[in-house]
Write a protein that holds these residues in place. Structure first.
Motif, mmCIF file in Angstrom:
data_model
loop_
_atom_site.group_PDB
_atom_site.id
_atom_site.type_symbol
_atom_site.label_atom_id
_atom_site.label_comp_id
_atom_site.label_asym_id
_atom_site.label_seq_id
_atom_site.Cartn_x
_atom_site.Cartn_y
_atom_site.Cartn_z
ATOM 1 N N ALA A 1 56.972 -8.613 56.730
ATOM 2 C CA ALA A 1 58.110 -9.518 56.914
ATOM 3 C C ALA A 1 58.485 -9.617 58.216
ATOM 4 O O ALA A 1 58.526 -10.847 58.742
ATOM 5 C CB ALA A 1 59.424 -9.185 56.079
ATOM 6 N N ARG A 2 58.436 -8.630 58.946
ATOM 7 C CA ARG A 2 58.790 -8.755 60.369
ATOM 8 C C ARG A 2 57.660 -9.343 61.184
ATOM 9 O O ARG A 2 57.938 -10.169 62.235
ATOM 10 C CB ARG A 2 58.858 -7.219 61.044
ATOM 11 C CG ARG A 2 59.216 -7.012 62.574
ATOM 12 C CD ARG A 2 60.489 -7.069 62.735
ATOM 13 N NE ARG A 2 60.808 -6.618 63.859
ATOM 14 C CZ ARG A 2 61.452 -7.563 64.978
ATOM 15 N NH1 ARG A 2 61.916 -8.700 64.418
ATOM 16 N NH2 ARG A 2 61.646 -7.160 66.054
ATOM 17 N N ARG A 3 56.210 -9.200 60.713
ATOM 18 C CA ARG A 3 55.362 -9.793 61.362
ATOM 19 C C ARG A 3 55.410 -11.417 61.204
ATOM 20 O O ARG A 3 55.063 -12.465 62.028
ATOM 21 C CB ARG A 3 53.886 -9.554 60.936
ATOM 22 C CG ARG A 3 52.965 -9.027 62.026
ATOM 23 C CD ARG A 3 51.510 -8.398 61.387
ATOM 24 N NE ARG A 3 51.883 -7.243 60.860
ATOM 25 C CZ ARG A 3 51.337 -6.775 59.602
ATOM 26 N NH1 ARG A 3 50.548 -7.588 59.060
ATOM 27 N NH2 ARG A 3 51.762 -5.706 59.318
ATOM 28 N N GLU A 4 55.706 -11.762 60.157
ATOM 29 C CA GLU A 4 55.923 -13.195 59.558
ATOM 30 C C GLU A 4 57.210 -13.898 60.212
ATOM 31 O O GLU A 4 57.054 -15.087 60.829
ATOM 32 C CB GLU A 4 56.035 -13.454 58.029
ATOM 33 C CG GLU A 4 54.887 -13.205 57.170
ATOM 34 C CD GLU A 4 55.183 -12.972 56.044
ATOM 35 O OE1 GLU A 4 56.147 -13.528 55.389
ATOM 36 O OE2 GLU A 4 54.134 -13.005 55.106
ATOM 37 N N GLU A 5 58.005 -13.108 60.504
ATOM 38 C CA GLU A 5 59.206 -13.497 61.352
ATOM 39 C C GLU A 5 58.922 -13.883 62.858
ATOM 40 O O GLU A 5 59.300 -14.950 63.290
ATOM 41 C CB GLU A 5 60.339 -12.526 61.153
ATOM 42 C CG GLU A 5 61.657 -13.039 62.013
ATOM 43 C CD GLU A 5 62.721 -11.810 61.944
ATOM 44 O OE1 GLU A 5 63.437 -11.747 63.117
ATOM 45 O OE2 GLU A 5 62.674 -11.013 61.102
ATOM 46 N N LEU A 6 58.038 -12.918 63.239
ATOM 47 C CA LEU A 6 57.761 -13.166 64.864
ATOM 48 C C LEU A 6 56.818 -14.328 64.838
ATOM 49 O O LEU A 6 56.904 -14.843 65.898
ATOM 50 C CB LEU A 6 57.048 -11.906 65.413
ATOM 51 C CG LEU A 6 58.006 -10.576 65.275
ATOM 52 C CD1 LEU A 6 57.291 -9.447 65.822
ATOM 53 C CD2 LEU A 6 59.211 -10.983 66.663
ATOM 54 N N GLN A 7 55.878 -14.685 63.902
ATOM 55 C CA GLN A 7 54.904 -15.683 64.072
ATOM 56 C C GLN A 7 55.718 -16.900 63.655
ATOM 57 O O GLN A 7 55.331 -17.922 64.335
ATOM 58 C CB GLN A 7 53.887 -15.550 63.190
ATOM 59 C CG GLN A 7 53.061 -14.612 63.276
ATOM 60 C CD GLN A 7 51.957 -14.179 62.213
ATOM 61 O OE1 GLN A 7 51.935 -14.711 61.049
ATOM 62 N NE2 GLN A 7 50.706 -13.097 62.643
ATOM 63 N N SER A 8 56.714 -17.077 63.093
ATOM 64 C CA SER A 8 57.537 -18.353 62.588
ATOM 65 C C SER A 8 58.423 -18.777 63.901
ATOM 66 O O SER A 8 58.785 -19.793 63.956
ATOM 67 C CB SER A 8 58.228 -18.065 61.419
ATOM 68 O OG SER A 8 59.348 -17.267 61.620
ATOM 69 N N ARG A 9 58.574 -17.823 64.712
ATOM 70 C CA ARG A 9 59.638 -18.100 65.938
ATOM 71 C C ARG A 9 58.913 -18.927 66.941
ATOM 72 O O ARG A 9 57.656 -18.918 66.928
ATOM 73 C CB ARG A 9 59.933 -16.826 66.593
ATOM 74 C CG ARG A 9 61.028 -16.137 65.854
ATOM 75 C CD ARG A 9 61.559 -14.910 67.077
ATOM 76 N NE ARG A 9 62.370 -14.214 66.330
ATOM 77 C CZ ARG A 9 62.846 -12.798 66.802
ATOM 78 N NH1 ARG A 9 62.536 -12.431 68.031
ATOM 79 N NH2 ARG A 9 63.433 -12.092 66.144
ATOM 80 N N THR A 10 59.487 -19.872 67.385
ATOM 81 C CA THR A 10 59.141 -20.948 68.333
ATOM 82 C C THR A 10 59.068 -20.236 69.664
ATOM 83 O O THR A 10 60.085 -19.297 70.181
ATOM 84 C CB THR A 10 59.842 -22.043 68.622
ATOM 85 O OG1 THR A 10 61.133 -21.703 68.732
ATOM 86 C CG2 THR A 10 59.759 -22.839 67.335
ATOM 87 N N PRO A 11 57.827 -20.255 70.616
ATOM 88 C CA PRO A 11 58.150 -19.548 71.788
ATOM 89 C C PRO A 11 59.240 -19.886 72.698
ATOM 90 O O PRO A 11 59.442 -21.283 72.568
ATOM 91 C CB PRO A 11 56.541 -19.729 72.569
ATOM 92 C CG PRO A 11 56.152 -20.946 71.733
ATOM 93 C CD PRO A 11 56.953 -20.892 70.358
ATOM 94 N N PRO A 12 59.680 -19.143 73.729
ATOM 95 C CA PRO A 12 60.860 -19.682 74.450
ATOM 96 C C PRO A 12 60.277 -20.695 75.395
ATOM 97 O O PRO A 12 59.149 -20.742 75.832
ATOM 98 C CB PRO A 12 61.390 -18.372 75.257
ATOM 99 C CG PRO A 12 60.143 -17.333 74.985
ATOM 100 C CD PRO A 12 59.289 -17.606 73.812
ATOM 101 N N PRO A 13 61.044 -21.552 75.836
ATOM 102 C CA PRO A 13 60.665 -22.621 76.714
ATOM 103 C C PRO A 13 60.170 -22.002 78.365
ATOM 104 O O PRO A 13 60.821 -20.705 78.461
ATOM 105 C CB PRO A 13 61.695 -23.408 77.411
ATOM 106 C CG PRO A 13 62.962 -22.760 76.817
ATOM 107 C CD PRO A 13 62.583 -21.643 75.828
ATOM 108 N N PRO A 14 59.141 -22.385 78.954
ATOM 109 C CA PRO A 14 58.514 -21.741 80.094
ATOM 110 C C PRO A 14 59.718 -21.711 81.140
ATOM 111 O O PRO A 14 60.262 -22.601 81.009
ATOM 112 C CB PRO A 14 57.251 -22.624 80.609
ATOM 113 C CG PRO A 14 57.509 -23.854 79.812
ATOM 114 C CD PRO A 14 58.351 -23.758 78.460
#
Length: 83
Positions: A20-33
């Motif tokens: 679940a933790r892995r899926e949560e991290l993958q679903s997050r959008t990366p922060p703006p540069p």
């Protein structure tokens, strides 16, 4: 047998939590540069030299050169080394 069952339940719980933790991290959008640094804000690295008299390390641009080409941290140390 009881301990084996408890161990199996713990391992399954850890596996589900990590999944679940892995899926949560993958679903997050990366922060703006982050914006690029302003030109000239960070100076490039400088060569460091060692004072021939006291051993203090200082940037090459701040060093006082002796007649023999040795680097000194101040004119007082350059004069003390020649006497």
């Amino acid at each position: 047998m009881k301990y084996l069952l408890v161990l199996a339940v713990i391992l399954v719980a850890v596996w589900l939590w990590r999944k679940a933790r892995r899926e949560e991290l993958q679903s997050r959008t990366p922060p703006p540069p982050s914006p690029p640094p302003a030109p000239g804000a960070i100076a490039p690295p400088q060569a460091m030299l060692r004072c021939a008299h006291c051993g203090l390390h200082l940037p090459a641009a701040d060093a006082v050169r002796g007649t023999d080409g040795a680097a000194y941290c101040s004119t007082a140390h350059r004069q003390a080394a020649t006497h």
